[in-house]
Write an enzyme that holds these catalytic residues in place. Sequence first.
Site, short mmCIF file in Angstrom:
data_model
loop_
_atom_site.label_atom_id
_atom_site.label_comp_id
_atom_site.label_asym_id
_atom_site.label_seq_id
_atom_site.Cartn_x
_atom_site.Cartn_y
_atom_site.Cartn_z
N ALA A 63 0.90 -1.38 -0.05
CA ALA A 63 -0.09 -0.03 0.29
C ALA A 63 0.92 1.32 0.05
CB ALA A 63 -0.95 0.00 1.06
N ASP A 64 1.79 1.32 0.72
CA ASP A 64 2.91 2.64 0.74
C ASP A 64 3.53 2.79 -0.32
OD1 ASP A 64 4.30 0.37 1.71
OD2 ASP A 64 5.90 1.73 2.39
N GLN A 65 3.89 1.72 -1.20
CA GLN A 65 4.38 1.59 -2.35
C GLN A 65 3.51 2.21 -3.58
OE1 GLN A 65 7.77 1.07 -2.61
NE2 GLN A 65 7.60 1.22 -0.28
N HIS A 96 4.41 3.50 7.72
CA HIS A 96 4.79 3.98 6.36
C HIS A 96 4.08 4.53 5.44
CE1 HIS A 96 8.21 0.75 7.14
NE2 HIS A 96 8.68 2.14 7.25
#
Length: 74
Positions: free
Chosen positions: A16-18, A39
């Site tokens: 998700a953070d990526q 993150h």
Amino acid sequence: MAGYLASSAFAGPYLADQLLLPFALAGGGSFTTVKPSQHSLTAAAIIAQFLDRRCTFQQRADGVHLVEVVSTTS
């Protein structure tokens, strides 16, 4: 991992953070994830500082979170 597999979320916490930056650069979008990681929250804050995008995390009734990346100028 078991929580993610048992959910209907599109992305796990480590993906998700990526996804936030590509969504922001593409102009916006949305996806679902399990509980946002620190993150993800940090990436959302940094995106808001450098781009005209805002990332929101809204928990749905089924427990997954809807992540939306939207423009702050409209």
